[in-house]
Design a protein around this motif. Sequence first.
Motif, PDB file in Angstrom:
ATOM      1  N   THR A  19      12.326  -5.477   1.865  1.00  0.00           N
ATOM      2  CA  THR A  19      13.267  -4.979   1.151  1.00  0.00           C
ATOM      3  C   THR A  19      13.078  -4.850  -0.192  1.00  0.00           C
ATOM      4  O   THR A  19      12.233  -5.519  -0.730  1.00  0.00           O
ATOM      5  CB  THR A  19      14.567  -5.608   1.425  1.00  0.00           C
ATOM      6  OG1 THR A  19      14.468  -6.980   0.886  1.00  0.00           O
ATOM      7  CG2 THR A  19      15.035  -5.724   2.944  1.00  0.00           C
ATOM      8  N   GLU A 229      10.380   1.885  -1.935  1.00  0.00           N
ATOM      9  CA  GLU A 229      11.705   1.007  -1.521  1.00  0.00           C
ATOM     10  C   GLU A 229      12.070   1.648  -0.358  1.00  0.00           C
ATOM     11  O   GLU A 229      12.298   2.883  -0.123  1.00  0.00           O
ATOM     12  CB  GLU A 229      12.808   1.189  -2.570  1.00  0.00           C
ATOM     13  CG  GLU A 229      14.144   0.306  -2.251  1.00  0.00           C
ATOM     14  CD  GLU A 229      15.193   0.685  -3.267  1.00  0.00           C
ATOM     15  OE1 GLU A 229      15.930  -0.169  -3.399  1.00  0.00           O
ATOM     16  OE2 GLU A 229      15.133   1.660  -3.892  1.00  0.00           O
ATOM     17  N   GLN A 232      17.452   3.019   4.657  1.00  0.00           N
ATOM     18  CA  GLN A 232      17.920   3.053   6.084  1.00  0.00           C
ATOM     19  C   GLN A 232      17.688   4.227   6.619  1.00  0.00           C
ATOM     20  O   GLN A 232      17.550   5.449   6.053  1.00  0.00           O
ATOM     21  CB  GLN A 232      19.416   2.795   6.071  1.00  0.00           C
ATOM     22  CG  GLN A 232      19.748   1.433   5.472  1.00  0.00           C
ATOM     23  CD  GLN A 232      19.276   0.475   6.140  1.00  0.00           C
ATOM     24  OE1 GLN A 232      19.635   0.184   7.367  1.00  0.00           O
ATOM     25  NE2 GLN A 232      19.097  -0.873   5.724  1.00  0.00           N
TER      26      GLN A 232
END
Length: 234
Positions: A19, A229, A232
Amino acid sequence: MLPVHGPEIEGVEVSLPFTGLWRTENSPARRVPSHGTDLFGGRYAIDFTAVDERHRSAAGRSWRTFLAAEPPELFYAFGRPILAPAEGVVTAVHDGEPDHEARRSQPALASYALSQGSRLRRGVGAVAGNHVIISMTGGEVHLALAHFRKGTLRVSVGQRVVRGQHLADCGNSGNSTQPHLHMQAMDSSDLSVARGLPMLFRHYREWMSGAGGYRLAHRAVPHERAVVEPLQDN
């Protein structure tokens, strides 16, 4: 924001195994073999180093940064959770390799380069450090994640893992000059004979080096020195 991109190319589809913000190093988007060698199944391997909002890998610099080695704890990647990039079964784990001091200075890097041969002679553990290999569902593709922090492995051989499961913490073990994650896909779980396979990463945001704004990418390979990054899945 720049346009969405995602080339229709072949490769093993995986998720970014962390993450937050990480910078890409040794990307196969720049050259293949990405690390300059096909040894240990690393033809399409990719490295990631955690960074902060200013895209720095460590909080600051001192005289040690320019002349000597530095504690690995100074780097943002050290101790960060590393996640399973796909569902599968753990087929190999290795722990017990020490976490080295980090090296950014030319004198420290030069002395480290002289020890490369001895690490190769010691075998896979000395090169990959503490690592995990996952056989993806179907058993034909195997993922290796390497350079974990000693003593942080959370999985064992035979265990089934799901995408996003915490595997271990990022470290600086094996052939590593500063804390980072090394990841690769292969046609065998035996690193000594494996051949590398290309990977395509699922949804992520990418800030390319020297370019303004970011791109949204899916089933793509991050560019060299880009900051990524994970996003989702839709």
